[in-house]
Write a protein that holds these residues in place. Structure first.
Motif, PDB file in Angstrom:
ATOM      1  N   GLU A  64       0.823  -1.006   0.019  1.00 14.98           N
ATOM      2  CA  GLU A  64      -0.174   0.094   0.012  1.00 14.98           C
ATOM      3  C   GLU A  64       0.966   1.049   0.093  1.00 14.98           C
ATOM      4  O   GLU A  64       0.459   2.328  -0.666  1.00 14.98           O
ATOM      5  N   ALA A  65       1.983   1.176   0.658  1.00 16.89           N
ATOM      6  CA  ALA A  65       3.021   2.399   0.739  1.00 16.89           C
ATOM      7  C   ALA A  65       3.533   2.372  -0.596  1.00 16.89           C
ATOM      8  O   ALA A  65       4.034   3.569  -0.910  1.00 16.89           O
ATOM      9  N   HIS A  66       4.128   1.499  -1.167  1.00 13.29           N
ATOM     10  CA  HIS A  66       5.077   1.486  -2.139  1.00 13.29           C
ATOM     11  C   HIS A  66       4.685   1.560  -3.690  1.00 13.29           C
ATOM     12  O   HIS A  66       4.911   2.123  -4.435  1.00 13.29           O
ATOM     13  N   ASP A  67       3.394   0.826  -3.765  1.00 14.05           N
ATOM     14  CA  ASP A  67       2.626   0.774  -4.977  1.00 14.05           C
ATOM     15  C   ASP A  67       2.372   1.922  -5.574  1.00 14.05           C
ATOM     16  O   ASP A  67       2.397   2.441  -6.835  1.00 14.05           O
ATOM     17  N   PRO A  68       1.562   2.839  -5.122  1.00  8.39           N
ATOM     18  CA  PRO A  68       1.259   4.119  -5.408  1.00  8.39           C
ATOM     19  C   PRO A  68       2.377   5.004  -5.890  1.00  8.39           C
ATOM     20  O   PRO A  68       2.134   5.763  -6.744  1.00  8.39           O
ATOM     21  N   LEU A  69       3.667   5.248  -5.276  1.00  4.71           N
ATOM     22  CA  LEU A  69       4.640   5.856  -5.672  1.00  4.71           C
ATOM     23  C   LEU A  69       5.358   5.417  -7.201  1.00  4.71           C
ATOM     24  O   LEU A  69       5.402   6.332  -7.940  1.00  4.71           O
ATOM     25  N   LEU A  70       5.179   4.110  -7.245  1.00  9.11           N
ATOM     26  CA  LEU A  70       5.715   3.489  -8.661  1.00  9.11           C
ATOM     27  C   LEU A  70       4.732   3.823  -9.588  1.00  9.11           C
ATOM     28  O   LEU A  70       5.233   4.441 -10.708  1.00  9.11           O
ATOM     29  N   ALA A  71       3.398   3.922  -9.379  1.00  5.48           N
ATOM     30  CA  ALA A  71       2.273   4.483 -10.490  1.00  5.48           C
ATOM     31  C   ALA A  71       2.319   5.753 -10.625  1.00  5.48           C
ATOM     32  O   ALA A  71       2.269   6.219 -11.849  1.00  5.48           O
ATOM     33  N   LEU A  72       2.638   6.447  -9.575  1.00  4.56           N
ATOM     34  CA  LEU A  72       2.870   7.932 -10.034  1.00  4.56           C
ATOM     35  C   LEU A  72       4.034   8.229 -10.445  1.00  4.56           C
ATOM     36  O   LEU A  72       4.121   9.115 -11.706  1.00  4.56           O
ATOM     37  N   GLU A  73       5.215   7.631 -10.423  1.00  2.91           N
ATOM     38  CA  GLU A  73       6.506   7.712 -11.255  1.00  2.91           C
ATOM     39  C   GLU A  73       6.081   7.445 -12.704  1.00  2.91           C
ATOM     40  O   GLU A  73       6.870   8.099 -13.454  1.00  2.91           O
ATOM     41  N   LEU A  74       5.361   6.460 -13.024  1.00  2.00           N
ATOM     42  CA  LEU A  74       5.327   5.806 -14.060  1.00  2.00           C
ATOM     43  C   LEU A  74       3.985   6.668 -14.925  1.00  2.00           C
ATOM     44  O   LEU A  74       3.884   6.167 -16.377  1.00  2.00           O
ATOM     45  N   SER A  75       3.296   7.281 -14.531  1.00  2.00           N
ATOM     46  CA  SER A  75       2.164   7.785 -14.931  1.00  2.00           C
ATOM     47  C   SER A  75       2.126   9.461 -15.350  1.00  2.00           C
ATOM     48  O   SER A  75       1.182  10.056 -15.460  1.00  2.00           O
ATOM     49  N   GLN A  76       3.208  10.148 -15.364  1.00  2.00           N
ATOM     50  CA  GLN A  76       3.510  11.237 -15.403  1.00  2.00           C
ATOM     51  C   GLN A  76       3.292  11.710 -16.903  1.00  2.00           C
ATOM     52  O   GLN A  76       3.476  10.980 -17.730  1.00  2.00           O
ATOM     53  N   PRO A  77       2.503  12.720 -17.108  1.00  2.00           N
ATOM     54  CA  PRO A  77       2.363  13.367 -18.430  1.00  2.00           C
ATOM     55  C   PRO A  77       3.653  13.629 -19.259  1.00  2.00           C
ATOM     56  O   PRO A  77       4.702  13.682 -18.610  1.00  2.00           O
ATOM     57  N   GLY A  78       3.434  13.371 -20.520  1.00  2.65           N
ATOM     58  CA  GLY A  78       4.730  13.821 -21.266  1.00  2.65           C
ATOM     59  C   GLY A  78       5.424  12.443 -21.844  1.00  2.65           C
ATOM     60  O   GLY A  78       4.778  11.337 -21.575  1.00  2.65           O
ATOM     61  N   PRO A  79       6.633  12.495 -22.065  1.00  5.55           N
ATOM     62  CA  PRO A  79       7.261  11.106 -22.660  1.00  5.55           C
ATOM     63  C   PRO A  79       7.318  10.114 -21.557  1.00  5.55           C
ATOM     64  O   PRO A  79       7.521  10.501 -20.523  1.00  5.55           O
ATOM     65  N   ALA A  80       7.269   8.864 -21.969  1.00  6.57           N
ATOM     66  CA  ALA A  80       7.093   7.647 -21.195  1.00  6.57           C
ATOM     67  C   ALA A  80       8.443   7.224 -20.799  1.00  6.57           C
ATOM     68  O   ALA A  80       8.832   6.616 -19.760  1.00  6.57           O
ATOM     69  N   LEU A  81       9.331   6.984 -21.924  1.00  4.49           N
ATOM     70  CA  LEU A  81      10.340   6.252 -21.801  1.00  4.49           C
ATOM     71  C   LEU A  81      11.427   6.919 -20.637  1.00  4.49           C
ATOM     72  O   LEU A  81      12.055   6.192 -19.699  1.00  4.49           O
ATOM     73  N   PRO A  82      11.597   8.135 -20.618  1.00  2.00           N
ATOM     74  CA  PRO A  82      12.269   8.580 -19.527  1.00  2.00           C
ATOM     75  C   PRO A  82      11.972   8.433 -17.924  1.00  2.00           C
ATOM     76  O   PRO A  82      12.764   7.973 -17.181  1.00  2.00           O
ATOM     77  N   ALA A  83      10.800   8.166 -17.991  1.00  2.00           N
ATOM     78  CA  ALA A  83      10.250   7.725 -16.584  1.00  2.00           C
ATOM     79  C   ALA A  83      10.670   6.265 -16.111  1.00  2.00           C
ATOM     80  O   ALA A  83      10.764   5.889 -15.050  1.00  2.00           O
ATOM     81  N   VAL A  84      10.568   5.413 -17.369  1.00  2.19           N
ATOM     82  CA  VAL A  84      10.760   3.963 -17.232  1.00  2.19           C
ATOM     83  C   VAL A  84      12.380   4.136 -16.791  1.00  2.19           C
ATOM     84  O   VAL A  84      12.711   3.159 -15.966  1.00  2.19           O
ATOM     85  N   ARG A  85      13.074   4.895 -17.436  1.00  5.56           N
ATOM     86  CA  ARG A  85      14.517   4.903 -17.301  1.00  5.56           C
ATOM     87  C   ARG A  85      14.940   5.248 -16.014  1.00  5.56           C
ATOM     88  O   ARG A  85      15.767   4.676 -15.096  1.00  5.56           O
ATOM     89  N   ALA A  86      14.172   6.265 -15.404  1.00  2.00           N
ATOM     90  CA  ALA A  86      14.101   6.926 -13.729  1.00  2.00           C
ATOM     91  C   ALA A  86      13.856   5.879 -12.974  1.00  2.00           C
ATOM     92  O   ALA A  86      14.736   5.706 -11.722  1.00  2.00           O
ATOM     93  N   VAL A  87      12.654   4.945 -13.270  1.00  2.00           N
ATOM     94  CA  VAL A  87      12.476   4.021 -12.294  1.00  2.00           C
ATOM     95  C   VAL A  87      13.750   2.792 -12.176  1.00  2.00           C
ATOM     96  O   VAL A  87      13.765   2.522 -10.948  1.00  2.00           O
ATOM     97  N   VAL A  88      14.027   2.348 -13.477  1.00  2.00           N
ATOM     98  CA  VAL A  88      14.981   1.277 -13.149  1.00  2.00           C
ATOM     99  C   VAL A  88      16.320   1.998 -12.620  1.00  2.00           C
ATOM    100  O   VAL A  88      16.921   1.084 -11.783  1.00  2.00           O
ATOM    101  N   ARG A  89      16.785   3.146 -12.791  1.00  2.00           N
ATOM    102  CA  ARG A  89      17.855   3.742 -12.129  1.00  2.00           C
ATOM    103  C   ARG A  89      17.632   3.848 -10.748  1.00  2.00           C
ATOM    104  O   ARG A  89      18.516   3.357 -10.002  1.00  2.00           O
ATOM    105  N   ARG A  90      16.619   4.256 -10.480  1.00  2.00           N
ATOM    106  CA  ARG A  90      16.167   4.093  -8.838  1.00  2.00           C
ATOM    107  C   ARG A  90      16.195   2.904  -8.195  1.00  2.00           C
ATOM    108  O   ARG A  90      16.750   3.051  -7.028  1.00  2.00           O
ATOM    109  N   PHE A  91      15.751   1.976  -8.830  1.00  2.00           N
ATOM    110  CA  PHE A  91      15.765   0.576  -8.104  1.00  2.00           C
ATOM    111  C   PHE A  91      17.337   0.217  -8.101  1.00  2.00           C
ATOM    112  O   PHE A  91      17.632  -0.388  -6.880  1.00  2.00           O
TER     113      PHE A  91
END
Length: 194
Positions: A64-91
């Motif tokens: 409940e605490a971690h899933d919304p953060l990931l959803a927020l990171e990956l659902s930002q408006p604009g280009p999608a690939l930079p968000a995917v890259r940022a999530v992988v780099r964060r992990f």
């Protein structure tokens, strides 16, 4: 007349999550829980059930605490690939961080310790991984639709590869003292998105 609880169940659940996350399921005894939580065994059973029930509730709370953060990171408006890259780099960065080595990821820890022989834990792990995969897949589909990801790439297969890699970061990060092992692997995987 029923007694009112003399503790905050939510705070106790977060405290149990902290203990399970640090020690694991098997290494945490009921005596450890009583001492760490500061409430009696009977109160633990009455409020949360047995140790296994408490662990599963803690795992649910973690999601409940971690899933919304990931959803927020990956659902930002604009280009999608930079968000995917940022999530992988964060992990990768979190996994390579010495201050996080002891804990790792609670879902990954559960997958390694309980999922092979505990159906309830395995279902929760699978649900979490399915959620991450779905978020990654949706982002990669958006990236492909926007021309950020080449047409010949399979967004579902890439999402699965990234999920497995990100979970691998968590495992390797707990055991390796070489952060480059995880960080360089992340960059190699991200090169596949070009």
């Amino acid at each position: 007349m029923a007694r009112t609880k003399e503790f905050d169940p939510d705070a106790v659940l977060l405290s149990a999550l902290d203990l399970f996350w640090r020690k694991g399921y098997e290494a945490t005894s009921m005596a450890d829980l009583v001492e760490h939580l500061g409430i009696g065994r009977a109160s633990i059973y009455a409020t949360f059930g047995n140790k296994h029930d408490l662990y599963l509730k803690a795992l649910d709370r973690y999601g409940e605490a971690h899933d919304p953060l990931l959803a927020l990171e990956l659902s930002q408006p604009g280009p999608a690939l930079p968000a995917v890259r940022a999530v992988v780099r964060r992990f990768a960065a979190e996994s390579a961080d010495d201050s996080r080595r002891e804990r790792g990821c609670f879902v990954t820890n559960t997958a390694a310790e309980l999922a092979p022989h505990d159906d309830a834990a395995a279902r929760r792990v699978e649900r979490s991984w399915g959620h991450v995969e779905t978020l990654l897949h949706s982002s990669l589909l958006r990236a492909q639709a926007r021309g950020e990801l080449p047409e010949g790439r399979d967004p579902r297969a890439l999402a699965r590869m990234l999920l497995v890699l990100m979970q691998g970061f968590r495992v390797v990060g707990k055991a390796s003292t070489d952060p480059a092992r995880v960080l360089e692997a992340a960059e190699q995987a991200l090169a596949l998105l070009d």
